[in-house]
Design a protein around this motif. Structure first.
Motif, mmCIF file in Angstrom:
data_model
loop_
_atom_site.group_PDB
_atom_site.id
_atom_site.type_symbol
_atom_site.label_atom_id
_atom_site.label_comp_id
_atom_site.label_asym_id
_atom_site.label_seq_id
_atom_site.Cartn_x
_atom_site.Cartn_y
_atom_site.Cartn_z
ATOM 1 N N UNK A 1 0.748 -1.329 -0.108
ATOM 2 C CA UNK A 1 0.115 -0.069 -0.069
ATOM 3 C C UNK A 1 1.209 0.923 0.297
ATOM 4 N N UNK A 2 1.915 1.012 0.845
ATOM 5 C CA UNK A 2 2.546 2.381 0.826
ATOM 6 C C UNK A 2 3.356 2.389 -0.309
ATOM 7 N N UNK A 3 4.087 1.417 -1.714
ATOM 8 C CA UNK A 3 4.341 2.060 -2.699
ATOM 9 C C UNK A 3 3.806 2.171 -3.800
ATOM 10 N N UNK A 4 1.801 1.546 -4.003
ATOM 11 C CA UNK A 4 1.168 2.546 -4.496
ATOM 12 C C UNK A 4 1.058 4.028 -3.971
ATOM 13 N N UNK A 5 1.825 3.964 -2.868
ATOM 14 C CA UNK A 5 1.146 5.757 -2.558
ATOM 15 C C UNK A 5 2.379 7.021 -2.739
ATOM 16 N N UNK A 6 3.984 6.069 -3.588
ATOM 17 C CA UNK A 6 4.540 6.478 -3.826
ATOM 18 C C UNK A 6 5.424 6.956 -2.733
ATOM 19 N N UNK A 7 5.071 6.131 -1.508
ATOM 20 C CA UNK A 7 5.945 6.771 -0.228
ATOM 21 C C UNK A 7 7.320 6.189 -0.225
ATOM 22 N N UNK A 8 8.469 7.481 0.032
ATOM 23 C CA UNK A 8 9.622 6.697 -0.393
ATOM 24 C C UNK A 8 10.385 6.980 0.914
ATOM 25 N N UNK A 9 9.799 6.138 1.912
ATOM 26 C CA UNK A 9 11.096 5.636 3.242
ATOM 27 C C UNK A 9 10.841 3.879 3.874
ATOM 28 N N UNK A 10 10.598 4.196 4.837
ATOM 29 C CA UNK A 10 11.522 2.838 5.059
ATOM 30 C C UNK A 10 9.821 2.220 5.903
ATOM 31 N N UNK A 11 10.108 0.940 6.949
ATOM 32 C CA UNK A 11 8.785 0.655 7.404
ATOM 33 C C UNK A 11 9.328 -0.058 8.325
ATOM 34 N N UNK A 12 8.392 0.131 9.743
ATOM 35 C CA UNK A 12 7.682 0.290 10.521
ATOM 36 C C UNK A 12 7.170 1.549 10.489
#
Length: 135
Positions: A89-100
């Motif tokens: 989901x974060x990738x689809x939102x073009x998030x540029x950071x890591x998780x958690x």
């Protein structure tokens, strides 16, 4: 630029709650909160909010909120998601950071607005509002 944000919101299970425009009477709201008490009449003793407005008893439970807002939650609905689903989901939102650790500033501007609103209105943040906690 906001196409993916609008698509995401339109497919969101809480879309009715976001779009509903109820008529709000300040006098009724004030009366409700001035007469409010907590009871254990909710499902499985989970609790309920009871109040009296114009001599009418009002009982608010989790089930009533889910029904009115049309959240569509099912019994035993998951309260957490698998890490790979969150990452996708974060990738689809073009998030540029890591998780958690999810930082608001690493989202594109059009998603950052939604994350900001989420953090302000829904999330249980005990610190600042620049970071989305895992829970």
């Amino acid at each position: 630029m906001f196409g993916s944000l609008m698509t995401g919101l339109n497919n969101c299970p809480i879309i009715h709650a976001l779009r509903a425009e109820p008529v709000i009477c300040n006098d009724c709201v004030n009366t409700f909160w001035n007469t409010t008490r907590v009871s254990r009449k909710g499902a499985n003793g989970a609790g309920a909010i009871e109040a009296s407005v114009h001599k009418k008893e009002i009982i608010v439970t989790e089930a009533i909120i889910q029904e009115v807002l049309r959240l569509g939650d099912q019994p035993h609905f998951p309260t957490s998601l698998e890490q790979n689903r969150v990452l996708l989901a974060l990738q689809r939102m073009s998030y540029e950071g890591g998780y958690p650790t999810v930082l608001k500033k690493l989202f594109p501007p059009y998603w950052r607005l939604l994350v900001h609103i989420f953090l302000q209105c829904i999330a249980e943040n005990k610190g600042g509002y620049g970071q989305l906690n895992k829970t």
